[in-house]
Design a protein around this motif. Structure first.
Motif, PDB file in Angstrom:
ATOM      1  N   GLN A 125       0.830  -1.194   0.000  1.00 49.84           N
ATOM      2  CA  GLN A 125       0.000   0.000   0.000  1.00 49.84           C
ATOM      3  C   GLN A 125       0.872   1.254   0.000  1.00 49.84           C
ATOM      4  O   GLN A 125       2.003   1.249   0.475  1.00 49.84           O
ATOM      5  N   HIS A 126       0.305   2.320  -0.542  1.00 49.99           N
ATOM      6  CA  HIS A 126       1.017   3.587  -0.574  1.00 49.99           C
ATOM      7  C   HIS A 126       1.214   4.086   0.852  1.00 49.99           C
ATOM      8  O   HIS A 126       0.317   4.014   1.677  1.00 49.99           O
ATOM      9  N   ASN A 127       2.410   4.587   1.150  1.00 55.76           N
ATOM     10  CA  ASN A 127       2.733   5.040   2.501  1.00 55.76           C
ATOM     11  C   ASN A 127       2.925   6.549   2.520  1.00 55.76           C
ATOM     12  O   ASN A 127       3.724   7.094   1.762  1.00 55.76           O
ATOM     13  N   CYS A 128       2.188   7.241   3.382  1.00 55.82           N
ATOM     14  CA  CYS A 128       2.260   8.700   3.442  1.00 55.82           C
ATOM     15  C   CYS A 128       2.011   9.147   4.881  1.00 55.82           C
ATOM     16  O   CYS A 128       1.104   8.641   5.542  1.00 55.82           O
ATOM     17  N   ILE A 129       2.818  10.088   5.380  1.00 58.32           N
ATOM     18  CA  ILE A 129       2.656  10.636   6.724  1.00 58.32           C
ATOM     19  C   ILE A 129       2.135  12.063   6.574  1.00 58.32           C
ATOM     20  O   ILE A 129       2.896  12.969   6.229  1.00 58.32           O
ATOM     21  N   PRO A 130       0.846  12.310   6.811  1.00 55.82           N
ATOM     22  CA  PRO A 130       0.237  13.602   6.484  1.00 55.82           C
ATOM     23  C   PRO A 130       0.912  14.809   7.117  1.00 55.82           C
ATOM     24  O   PRO A 130       1.104  15.834   6.451  1.00 55.82           O
ATOM     25  N   ASP A 131       1.274  14.713   8.413  1.00 50.37           N
ATOM     26  CA  ASP A 131       1.786  15.902   9.092  1.00 50.37           C
ATOM     27  C   ASP A 131       3.174  16.320   8.618  1.00 50.37           C
ATOM     28  O   ASP A 131       3.637  17.405   8.943  1.00 50.37           O
ATOM     29  N   GLU A 132       3.847  15.464   7.838  1.00 51.06           N
ATOM     30  CA  GLU A 132       5.161  15.820   7.299  1.00 51.06           C
ATOM     31  C   GLU A 132       5.062  16.457   5.920  1.00 51.06           C
ATOM     32  O   GLU A 132       6.080  16.798   5.315  1.00 51.06           O
ATOM     33  N   HIS A 133       3.832  16.632   5.419  1.00 54.33           N
ATOM     34  CA  HIS A 133       3.656  17.156   4.060  1.00 54.33           C
ATOM     35  C   HIS A 133       2.602  18.255   3.943  1.00 54.33           C
ATOM     36  O   HIS A 133       2.711  19.097   3.052  1.00 54.33           O
ATOM     37  N   TYR A 134       1.610  18.242   4.802  1.00 58.38           N
ATOM     38  CA  TYR A 134       0.429  19.074   4.573  1.00 58.38           C
ATOM     39  C   TYR A 134       0.727  20.576   4.531  1.00 58.38           C
ATOM     40  O   TYR A 134       0.430  21.257   3.541  1.00 58.38           O
ATOM     41  N   VAL A 135       1.277  21.122   5.601  1.00 59.19           N
ATOM     42  CA  VAL A 135       1.504  22.572   5.666  1.00 59.19           C
ATOM     43  C   VAL A 135       2.450  23.024   4.559  1.00 59.19           C
ATOM     44  O   VAL A 135       2.204  24.021   3.872  1.00 59.19           O
TER      45      VAL A 135
END
Length: 384
Positions: free
Chosen positions: A261-271
């Motif tokens: 599955q695709h792996n993404c950490i939202p808080d490291e990219h959003y802002v």
């Protein structure tokens, strides 16, 4: 003869009309394609503009009396474990120049039984949510903190902190440093190695606008408003930027499928991505004010990865703190960029805060009076 001329004339006219018909057909096709592209462009821009215009802020809400304030935003699990250290930090500051907000577990109350410092009492949000690491709930909690702090027009800077963050300087130094810059401090760089960008996010999030960085940010008010007012980009993150489930041996071969599955950490990219999409990167110091020491490690069930090192009493020595304060630049490998730490063209230390500090390490900072004079009585009344 006349009939033959009419035949030739008709064929001649047909030969003239054919290229004209082809030309008109091609032209119409081009118009349709250009129209579709224009519509896509407009929809992309409208999605951002509708997001940023969702809240109309009255100019009156920006008017305030007294000095501008820094809003310290604590994102914690339950209580504030280093409240004794931050209490001393605030005690040595000017109460008219700061405010405190805490996002804790839903229903948790900061009172005499749960905090040592009066600066934190009743400062918890009443609309907090349950937060899970690596999930979009982390972003939502940050947005709630910013939203609460924006209600006070005197709050002109917004500093996001974890429950293991410590100040490296006294309040006066931190205040002057942050207020002297008209820019936000946001660690932001191109993410070319992680592979976290999900192509399905396009066109709302173009690949060229995808950024990565530390979640520990310091914002000017206008940038805080952009984040709070956004719904469009956050909804994309909530749907497509998700952490890959950890390996669970009880699931057997299912782990192989899950790890694809695709792996993404939202808080490291959003802002970082949101501000890039709004064309605001020129208004940023593209670095964090919070120092983190990263340690590469691996376990039997995980691939190698970078994890923040926790400072204990033993390794939070005066020499180590001095080294942190002595850092004057940050190198970003993916961009071959060296970010020299300056404020208004003046060279300054890169970091005002550090993480992750244990209670023992925080005690050592107090004993060394790194952040100001420490009263031992602050530690005598310890909450259960």
């Amino acid at each position: 003869m006349a009939g033959k001329r009419r035949h030739v004339s008709t064929r001649f006219c047909f030969n003239l009309k054919l290229p004209l018909i082809l030309f008109i057909s091609v032209s119409l096709s081009c118009v349709v394609v250009l129209g579709a592209l224009f519509s896509l462009h407009c929809n992309y821009n409208n999605s951002l503009s509708s997001s940023s215009s969702r809240v109309t802020r009255s100019p009156i809400s920006r008017v305030f009396q007294g000095p501008p304030k820094i809003a310290f935003l604590f994102l914690v699990r339950r209580n504030v474990p280093l409240d004794f250290l931050w209490g001393t930090f605030f005690q040595n500051g000017d109460v008219s120049r700061f405010s405190v907000y805490v996002h804790s577990a839903p229903g948790f109350v900061l009172d005499d039984s749960t905090t040592r410092s009066h600066f934190f009492k009743s400062r918890q949000l009443t609309n907090s949510i349950q937060v899970s690491w690596g999930e979009s709930s982390m972003i939502q909690a940050e947005k709630l903190l910013l939203e609460a702090a924006l209600e006070d027009p005197a709050n002109q800077r917004f500093v996001l902190l974890s429950d293991s963050c410590v100040p490296l300087y006294n309040f006066s130094y931190v205040y002057d440093y942050v207020m002297a810059s008209p820019r936000s401090f946001v660690d932001s760089f191109l993410d070319v190695k992680g592979g976290r960008y999900n192509p399905i996010m396009s066109p709302k999030i173009p690949r060229e606008k995808w950024r990565k960085g530390s979640q520990w940010i310091t914002l000017v008010r206008s940038h805080a408003e952009v984040i709070v007012d956004d719904d469009v980009i956050f909804s994309v993150f909530k749907k497509y930027c998700k952490r890959r489930p950890p390996i669970d041996f009880r699931k057997g071969k299912l782990n192989l499928k899950l790890q694809k599955q695709h792996n993404c950490i939202p808080d490291e990219h959003y802002v970082q991505t949101l501000l890039a999409m709004h064309g605001l990167e020129a208004e940023l110091e593209r670095r964090s004010l919070t120092y983190t020491l990263w340690n590469q490690s691996a376990t039997r069930t995980e691939h190698k990865g970078w994890h923040p090192m926790t400072f204990s009493y033993a390794n939070a020595s005066p020499q180590r703190i001095k080294e942190m304060k002595g850092i004057n630049h940050v190198y970003y490998e993916t961009e071959y960029r060296t970010e020299w730490c300056r404020t208004n063209s003046t060279s300054v230390p890169c970091f005002l805060f550090a993480r992750k500090f244990s209670q023992g390490a925080a005690m050592r900072l107090l004993s060394e009076e790194v952040i100001g004079h420490f009263e031992i009585s602050a530690m005598l009344d310890t909450p259960p």
